[in-house]
Design an enzyme around this catalytic site. Structure first.
Site, PDB file in Angstrom:
ATOM      1  N   HIS A 186     -46.433  -5.218 -23.229  1.00  0.00           N
ATOM      2  CA  HIS A 186     -47.410  -4.711 -22.248  1.00  0.00           C
ATOM      3  C   HIS A 186     -46.887  -4.890 -20.822  1.00  0.00           C
ATOM      4  CE1 HIS A 186     -50.567  -4.524 -25.410  1.00  0.00           C
ATOM      5  NE2 HIS A 186     -49.992  -5.631 -25.849  1.00  0.00           N
ATOM      6  N   SER A 316     -30.519   6.343  -0.505  1.00  0.00           N
ATOM      7  CA  SER A 316     -31.536   6.823   0.429  1.00  0.00           C
ATOM      8  C   SER A 316     -30.871   7.455   1.639  1.00  0.00           C
ATOM      9  CB  SER A 316     -32.432   5.669   0.876  1.00  0.00           C
ATOM     10  OG  SER A 316     -33.317   6.085   1.897  1.00  0.00           O
ATOM     11  N   LYS A 322     -29.582   0.926   0.238  1.00  0.00           N
ATOM     12  CA  LYS A 322     -30.369   1.111  -0.977  1.00  0.00           C
ATOM     13  C   LYS A 322     -29.520   1.813  -2.033  1.00  0.00           C
ATOM     14  CE  LYS A 322     -35.144   2.339  -2.138  1.00  0.00           C
ATOM     15  NZ  LYS A 322     -34.945   2.988  -3.445  1.00  0.00           N
ATOM     16  N   GLU A 329     -32.260   7.753 -14.306  1.00  0.00           N
ATOM     17  CA  GLU A 329     -33.198   8.773 -13.823  1.00  0.00           C
ATOM     18  C   GLU A 329     -32.792  10.160 -14.306  1.00  0.00           C
ATOM     19  OE1 GLU A 329     -34.524   6.440  -9.716  1.00  0.00           O
ATOM     20  OE2 GLU A 329     -33.204   8.194  -9.609  1.00  0.00           O
TER      21      GLU A 329
END
Length: 463
Positions: A186, A316, A322, A329
């Site tokens: 969970h 970014s 970053k 992805e």
């Protein structure tokens, strides 16, 4: 219209203009005029498979004496060039065309006839229908080609890529077999396990997928060639189809057989939908793996930060430094696309009315697209993410030491409710569960250290 750039062709419906340099003829041109929809032709692998079917058919027709030897040889040579993708620009018919794929079948017949006629004297002229399509119908050629192309793509491209990903994951699992981490259910802290166990579950998913493909391909290798128009085999020599299927098996190295029920092979595409379903299952597995990696890599400060994926590009355009999990992805997007293709294939598969399914080009294109996407995604995930990821053992160890759920190991000794109270106090006070358990039980430090050892909890069989 510049007449020098066009020539006049004809078919049973009359005359029309065709580009002078085109290898195709009138029926292909009609399809180009009729279906300006996506601008996407059927994939090169489908064209190659169609060339193989036509080459095998010509060889058998010549052997059986149904075609003159000169014609059969010229047709086979031309079809072999098509199978080698030497003439792909001359297969421009849109995926979204007549649902039987007749336009693509005639595209092949016309291109092959044109090429063959360049090698023959006029008295041996090859006709697209009478000679290249002898013993065939679009209604059995296209579903046959779909299966030849799909089996080749899965066997030659997807399964090796899947095996590569499984091997890379298995290697990392072995390497990290003793590195213990906090488990999660969970998305919440749970009992510990090792990275090796976690990665091993991924590998098991992929190995199960491989088994499903192996089983699915047994049915996909059943070719409906010989059914011709509606499954009865009208206008086909009864010797023709079994011999062509045997040739295709020899040429490709695949165990193709004649479909036991030709009516099923034309009217129903259940085995193609089954393959689509297995591609969908693999997409589900890859998305699970990719999202696990994204979560494990998250942060690195405000997320889980358990692993560090290879830094591949700036993450970014505005936030310097970053770095994002770009490969997982990309894999997630691939999986989403494959899942969408499966929905389309499901609808397509049930669009079989009476003796013919009328979405064959869409099924063929979608299956081949899904195979290509998944094969590329498997290799990318293996080589650009999993092979080079680094476990941040300091972060993993710190989280593990604070995990109050370790108290689960005390349930058999002190009971669930008392263990729950210890876990709650440890969490609220930010203290190790061992220290709270020392205060709340009489088990002693040495006994508690043994019971709460994360390594032993990850391997309860070692107690």
């Amino acid at each position: 219209m510049d007449k020098d750039n066009w020539r006049t062709e004809h078919d049973s419906m009359g005359q029309l203009q065709v580009p002078a340099e085109a290898l195709w003829g009138a029926q292909t041109q009609r399809a180009l005029n009729n279906f300006p929809i996506s601008g996407r032709p059927l994939p090169a692998r489908f064209v190659a498979a169609l060339g193989l079917v036509k080459a095998a058919a010509a060889r058998v027709n010549g052997r059986l004496g149904l075609l003159a030897a000169e014609r059969a040889a010229a047709i086979e040579a031309a079809a072999t060039e098509v199978a080698a993708n030497r003439h792909d620009p001359h297969f421009p018919v849109d995926i979204y065309q007549t649902g039987s794929g007749t336009s693509s079948n005639m595209n092949a017949n016309e291109v092959i006839a044109t090429l063959a006629n360049r090698q023959l004297p006029i008295e041996w002229a090859v006709h697209p229908n009478d000679h290249v399509n002898l013993g065939q119908s679009s209604n059995d050629v296209i579903p046959t080609t779909l299966r030849v192309a799909a089996v080749g793509a899965v066997s030659g491209r997807l399964l090796p890529a899947l095996e590569h990903l499984s091997t890379v994951i298995g290697g990392r699992a072995q390497e990290l077999q003793q590195v213990v981490k906090t488990g999660r259910t969970h998305l919440m802290d749970a009992m510990p396990l090792t990275f090796g166990q976690e990665f091993g579950a991924w590998q098991a998913q992929l190995d199960s997928a491989r088994s499903r493909f192996d089983d699915c391909l047994v049915r996909l290798r059943r070719l409906p060639l010989g059914g011709t128009a509606v499954g009865t085999g009208v206008n086909a020599d009864p010797r023709f189809a079994p011999a062509v299927v045997a040739e295709l098996a020899e040429i490709t190295g695949q165990r193709f057989v004649t479909a036991p029920n030709l009516f099923e092979g034309l009217a129903c595409q259940d085995d193609a939908v089954e393959l689509s379903g297995q591609l969908n299952v693999l997409a589900v597995a890859l998305m699970k793996i990719a999202n696990d990696l994204r979560w494990m890599n998250s942060g690195p400060l405000a997320g889980l930060g358990e692993i560090e994926l290879p830094a591949l590009q700036p993450g970014s355009s505005i936030m310097p430094g970053k770095v994002n999990p770009v490969v997982p992805e990309a894999v997630v997007m691939v999986c989403a696309q494959v899942m969408g293709l499966h929905v389309a294939n499901t609808v397509a598969g049930q669009t079989g009315n009476f003796q013919l399914n009328v979405t064959l080009p869409l099924l063929a294109a979608n299956l081949l697209e899904a195979v290509q996407l998944l094969a590329n995604a498997c290799r990318l995930l293996a080589d650009q993410a999993i092979a080079g990821l680094r476990v941040r053992q300091d972060v993993v160890a710190a989280a593990l030491a604070r995990n109050p759920i370790l108290v689960t190991a005390l349930n058999p000794i002190i009971g669930y409710e008392k263990a729950a109270a210890i876990a709650k106090q440890a969490y609220e006070q930010g203290r190790p569960v061992l220290e709270v358990a020392l205060e709340q039980t009489d088990l002693g430090r040495e006994r508690l250290q043994q019971l709460l050892d994360p390594v032993l909890l990850a391997h309860p069989d070692r107690h």
